[in-house]
Design an enzyme around this catalytic site. Structure first.
Site, PDB file in Angstrom:
ATOM      1  N   MET A  11       0.835  -1.209   0.000  1.00  0.00           N
ATOM      2  CA  MET A  11       0.000   0.000   0.000  1.00  0.00           C
ATOM      3  C   MET A  11       0.866   1.254   0.000  1.00  0.00           C
ATOM      4  SD  MET A  11      -3.176  -0.944   0.209  1.00  0.00           S
ATOM      5  CE  MET A  11      -4.167   0.387   0.902  1.00  0.00           C
ATOM      6  N   LYS A  15       1.669   3.648  -6.660  1.00  0.00           N
ATOM      7  CA  LYS A  15       1.308   2.966  -7.919  1.00  0.00           C
ATOM      8  C   LYS A  15       0.390   3.816  -8.786  1.00  0.00           C
ATOM      9  CE  LYS A  15      -0.519  -0.617  -5.963  1.00  0.00           C
ATOM     10  NZ  LYS A  15      -0.213  -0.214  -4.573  1.00  0.00           N
ATOM     11  N   GLU A  88      -5.733  -1.091  -9.340  1.00  0.00           N
ATOM     12  CA  GLU A  88      -6.254  -2.072  -8.368  1.00  0.00           C
ATOM     13  C   GLU A  88      -6.399  -3.446  -9.024  1.00  0.00           C
ATOM     14  OE1 GLU A  88      -6.163  -1.133  -5.418  1.00  0.00           O
ATOM     15  OE2 GLU A  88      -6.300   1.036  -5.532  1.00  0.00           O
ATOM     16  N   CYS A 145       9.730   0.364   4.838  1.00  0.00           N
ATOM     17  CA  CYS A 145       9.225   0.179   6.195  1.00  0.00           C
ATOM     18  C   CYS A 145       9.775   1.315   7.066  1.00  0.00           C
ATOM     19  CB  CYS A 145       9.723  -1.175   6.695  1.00  0.00           C
ATOM     20  SG  CYS A 145       9.276  -1.587   8.390  1.00  0.00           S
ATOM     21  N   CYS A 147      11.661   1.035   9.385  1.00  0.00           N
ATOM     22  CA  CYS A 147      13.050   0.721   9.739  1.00  0.00           C
ATOM     23  C   CYS A 147      14.003   1.018   8.584  1.00  0.00           C
ATOM     24  CB  CYS A 147      13.171  -0.748  10.154  1.00  0.00           C
ATOM     25  SG  CYS A 147      12.970  -1.892   8.778  1.00  0.00           S
ATOM     26  N   CYS A 182       8.275  -4.132   6.368  1.00  0.00           N
ATOM     27  CA  CYS A 182       9.168  -5.185   5.894  1.00  0.00           C
ATOM     28  C   CYS A 182       8.671  -6.519   6.477  1.00  0.00           C
ATOM     29  CB  CYS A 182      10.615  -4.933   6.322  1.00  0.00           C
ATOM     30  SG  CYS A 182      10.896  -5.115   8.095  1.00  0.00           S
TER      31      CYS A 182
HETATM   32 ZN   LIG Z   1      10.972  -2.995   9.088  1.00  0.00          ZN
END
Ligand SMILES: [Zn+2]
Length: 193
Positions: A11, A15, A88, A145, A147, A182
């Protein structure tokens, strides 16, 4: 040679923005395009593709009973098309993915599809599974992510902000939010809290 393309990601990776940019490149050169979007995604209004950065484009809503090959063939008979776009695309049926393959193989038109690879359970969507199987070109749209690692999975957050572990694969709109993570952090998020 025309090809069937599948641009996939989690998400909020941009895109739809990519789709709108690619369609604009055709339209700028006076080329006609057709765009489809899953009818159940009406976040932007039925028959509208919208990006988070504010761009929009009209699109034909489809549901799984529609024959996309017949629809494109009919449009093509009027005035030639240069390219077909599908947003979609995870919501396509397997049969519809083949209909799009026929648009490529029999009508000679490139088809650019954009969709999510996996749902919040970490499983492939049927449309994405078929596209990953038969598309000529696979392009990953990357996002990260929290991180900093590549996000490949998505979790759904309920209205209370907590991770939702059960429920239907398809649920658009409402107050639920999706967050891209992730694999490591996705597993952590769905197994403990
Ligand atoms: Zn992560």
């Amino acid at each position: 040679m025309a090809k069937l393309y599948f641009h996939y990601s989690t998400m909020n990776a941009g895109k739809s923005t990519m789709l709108l940019q690619a369609a604009y490149n055709y339209q700028e050169r006076g080329m006609r395009t057709a765009a489809f979007i899953a009818a159940l995604d009406d976040r932007a209004g039925r028959g509208m593709i919208a990006s988070r950065i504010g761009l929009t484009m009209d699109a034909i809503p489809f549901d799984i009973s529609d024959d996309l090959y017949a629809m494109v063939e009919e449009m093509q008979a009027g005035e030639p098309l240069a390219c077909v776009f599908v947003d979609e695309a995870q919501f396509l049926s397997r049969e519809q993915v083949w209909q799009l393959a026929h648009v490529v193989d029999r009508l000679g038109l490139p088809v650019m599809t954009y969709g999510l690879r996996t749902d919040f359970h970490g499983r492939l969507f049927p449309g994405s599974q078929e596209l990953l199987t038969i598309a000529d070109e696979l392009r990953e749209v990357r996002t990260i992510c929290h991180c900093g690692r590549k996000a490949t999975m998505v979790v759904r957050l309920g209205a209370d902000g907590k991770v939702v572990r059960e429920g239907a694969q398809i649920e658009i709109g409402g107050s639920d939010k999706y967050v891209s993570l992730c694999r490591h952090h996705w597993e952590e998020a769905i197994t403990c809290e």
